[in-house]
Design a protein around this motif. Structure first.
Motif, PDB file in Angstrom:
ATOM      1  N   UNK A  36       0.830  -1.208   0.000  1.00  0.00           N
ATOM      2  CA  UNK A  36       0.000   0.000   0.000  1.00  0.00           C
ATOM      3  C   UNK A  36       0.862   1.255   0.000  1.00  0.00           C
ATOM      4  N   UNK A  37       0.355   2.279  -0.650  1.00  0.00           N
ATOM      5  CA  UNK A  37       0.997   3.587  -0.578  1.00  0.00           C
ATOM      6  C   UNK A  37       0.619   4.245   0.749  1.00  0.00           C
ATOM      7  N   UNK A  38       1.571   4.999   1.308  1.00  0.00           N
ATOM      8  CA  UNK A  38       1.321   5.629   2.604  1.00  0.00           C
ATOM      9  C   UNK A  38       1.973   7.005   2.653  1.00  0.00           C
ATOM     10  N   UNK A  39       1.205   7.976   3.130  1.00  0.00           N
ATOM     11  CA  UNK A  39       1.711   9.333   3.345  1.00  0.00           C
ATOM     12  C   UNK A  39       1.376   9.742   4.776  1.00  0.00           C
ATOM     13  N   UNK A  40       2.344  10.258   5.482  1.00  0.00           N
ATOM     14  CA  UNK A  40       2.141  10.733   6.853  1.00  0.00           C
ATOM     15  C   UNK A  40       2.345  12.248   6.869  1.00  0.00           C
ATOM     16  N   UNK A  81       6.815   9.481   3.167  1.00  0.00           N
ATOM     17  CA  UNK A  81       6.094   8.871   2.046  1.00  0.00           C
ATOM     18  C   UNK A  81       6.665   7.483   1.812  1.00  0.00           C
ATOM     19  N   UNK A  82       5.761   6.533   1.575  1.00  0.00           N
ATOM     20  CA  UNK A  82       6.197   5.167   1.320  1.00  0.00           C
ATOM     21  C   UNK A  82       5.426   4.595   0.129  1.00  0.00           C
ATOM     22  N   UNK A  84       5.777   6.880  -7.920  1.00  0.00           N
ATOM     23  CA  UNK A  84       5.842   8.056  -8.800  1.00  0.00           C
ATOM     24  C   UNK A  84       4.528   8.848  -8.833  1.00  0.00           C
ATOM     25  N   UNK A  85       3.710   8.700  -7.804  1.00  0.00           N
ATOM     26  CA  UNK A  85       2.465   9.466  -7.704  1.00  0.00           C
ATOM     27  C   UNK A  85       2.476  10.352  -6.460  1.00  0.00           C
ATOM     28  N   UNK A  86       3.649  10.865  -6.141  1.00  0.00           N
ATOM     29  CA  UNK A  86       3.818  11.629  -4.906  1.00  0.00           C
ATOM     30  C   UNK A  86       2.837  12.799  -4.806  1.00  0.00           C
ATOM     31  N   UNK A  87       2.765  13.615  -5.856  1.00  0.00           N
ATOM     32  CA  UNK A  87       1.941  14.825  -5.810  1.00  0.00           C
ATOM     33  C   UNK A  87       0.465  14.492  -5.607  1.00  0.00           C
ATOM     34  N   UNK A  88      -0.038  13.504  -6.339  1.00  0.00           N
ATOM     35  CA  UNK A  88      -1.443  13.138  -6.219  1.00  0.00           C
ATOM     36  C   UNK A  88      -1.763  12.584  -4.834  1.00  0.00           C
ATOM     37  N   UNK A  89      -0.884  11.755  -4.315  1.00  0.00           N
ATOM     38  CA  UNK A  89      -1.135  11.156  -3.007  1.00  0.00           C
ATOM     39  C   UNK A  89      -1.066  12.191  -1.891  1.00  0.00           C
ATOM     40  N   UNK A  90      -0.136  13.124  -2.016  1.00  0.00           N
ATOM     41  CA  UNK A  90      -0.037  14.188  -1.007  1.00  0.00           C
ATOM     42  C   UNK A  90      -1.289  15.053  -1.043  1.00  0.00           C
ATOM     43  N   UNK A  91      -1.775  15.368  -2.239  1.00  0.00           N
ATOM     44  CA  UNK A  91      -2.992  16.173  -2.366  1.00  0.00           C
ATOM     45  C   UNK A  91      -4.192  15.441  -1.765  1.00  0.00           C
ATOM     46  N   UNK A  92      -4.309  14.153  -2.033  1.00  0.00           N
ATOM     47  CA  UNK A  92      -5.385  13.358  -1.440  1.00  0.00           C
ATOM     48  C   UNK A  92      -5.264  13.336   0.073  1.00  0.00           C
ATOM     49  N   UNK A  93      -4.046  13.241   0.562  1.00  0.00           N
ATOM     50  CA  UNK A  93      -3.819  13.194   2.009  1.00  0.00           C
ATOM     51  C   UNK A  93      -4.279  14.488   2.676  1.00  0.00           C
ATOM     52  N   UNK A  94      -3.979  15.617   2.040  1.00  0.00           N
ATOM     53  CA  UNK A  94      -4.392  16.899   2.611  1.00  0.00           C
ATOM     54  C   UNK A  94      -5.915  17.063   2.582  1.00  0.00           C
ATOM     55  N   UNK A  95      -6.561  16.575   1.522  1.00  0.00           N
ATOM     56  CA  UNK A  95      -8.026  16.630   1.485  1.00  0.00           C
ATOM     57  C   UNK A  95      -8.629  15.798   2.613  1.00  0.00           C
TER      58      UNK A  95
END
Length: 209
Positions: free
Chosen positions: A80-84, A137-138, A142-153
């Protein structure tokens, strides 16, 4: 009733003038007896413009700081992708005076007036990006920007939920009583009772349909 109509039309402007007067008095008491305070005029104009344009009075602000872990299942074949995130946010409770109507003001004799205030609401909630950051980020693939944006939402929706659960609407109502009641009593020269909207009905006005 002419007196009710006059009070209803003048009430927003009287509130603005009294809030400006209150700010002026606080500034005067803080900085000394000098009556010439150019800053007071600037503050008064700012308050007047904001209230006229928005029609809302902000009465409480809740500040939040949290660690948010956002995990997304991409595929059963890969981890799984993970953003903290370390997040700072705020939520503001307010009352919208554009919803105040003539029927919401009820005079009782010469000593009492009831004013039915609009229900408190969550004026806005947001993340302060200048004070928030991505902690880690884990497996972003290569989807860093999209995942970070989703995380902030996701984090922003948590701010809204946390504010409501923490009782921001109730605190907005309490603060409205503390701030508005003494001002309105000074304006009307009567005891003022604030109640939630649609709890009172002026017998001289037609009922709402």
């Amino acid at each position: 009733m002419p007196l009710i109509r006059l009070l209803f039309r003048l009430l927003p402007f009287i509130l603005l003038l009294l809030v400006g007067w209150y700010v002026w008095r606080q500034v005067k008491d803080t900085f000394g007896p000098d009556e010439k305070q150019p800053e007071v005029i600037v503050n008064y104009n700012t308050i007047l413009t904001t209230v006229e344009e928005l029609g809302k009075m902000e009465l409480v602000r809740y500040n939040f700081k949290d660690v948010v872990e956002y995990e997304k299942n991409v595929s059963r074949w890969v981890p799984n992708s993970k953003v903290v995130l370390i997040v700072t946010g705020e939520a503001v409770g307010c009352i919208d005076f554009t919803k105040l109507t003539e029927q919401d003001i009820l005079f009782q004799g010469d000593s009492l007036v009831q004013i039915s205030l609009p229900e408190p609401e969550l004026c806005y909630y947001k993340i302060d990006h200048s004070k928030s950051k991505v902690f880690s980020k884990e497996n972003t693939y290569f989807q860093d920007a999209d995942l970070v944006q989703e995380s902030y939402r996701y984090a922003e929706s948590n701010v809204k939920e946390a504010a409501i659960n923490a009782g921001i609407l109730r605190q907005t109502q309490v603060n409205a009583e503390k701030v508005l009641k003494p001002i309105l009593e000074e304006v009307t020269g009567r005891k003022v009772v604030l109640v939630p909207q649609r709890r009172i009905q002026n017998p001289e006005m037609p009922k709402r349909r």
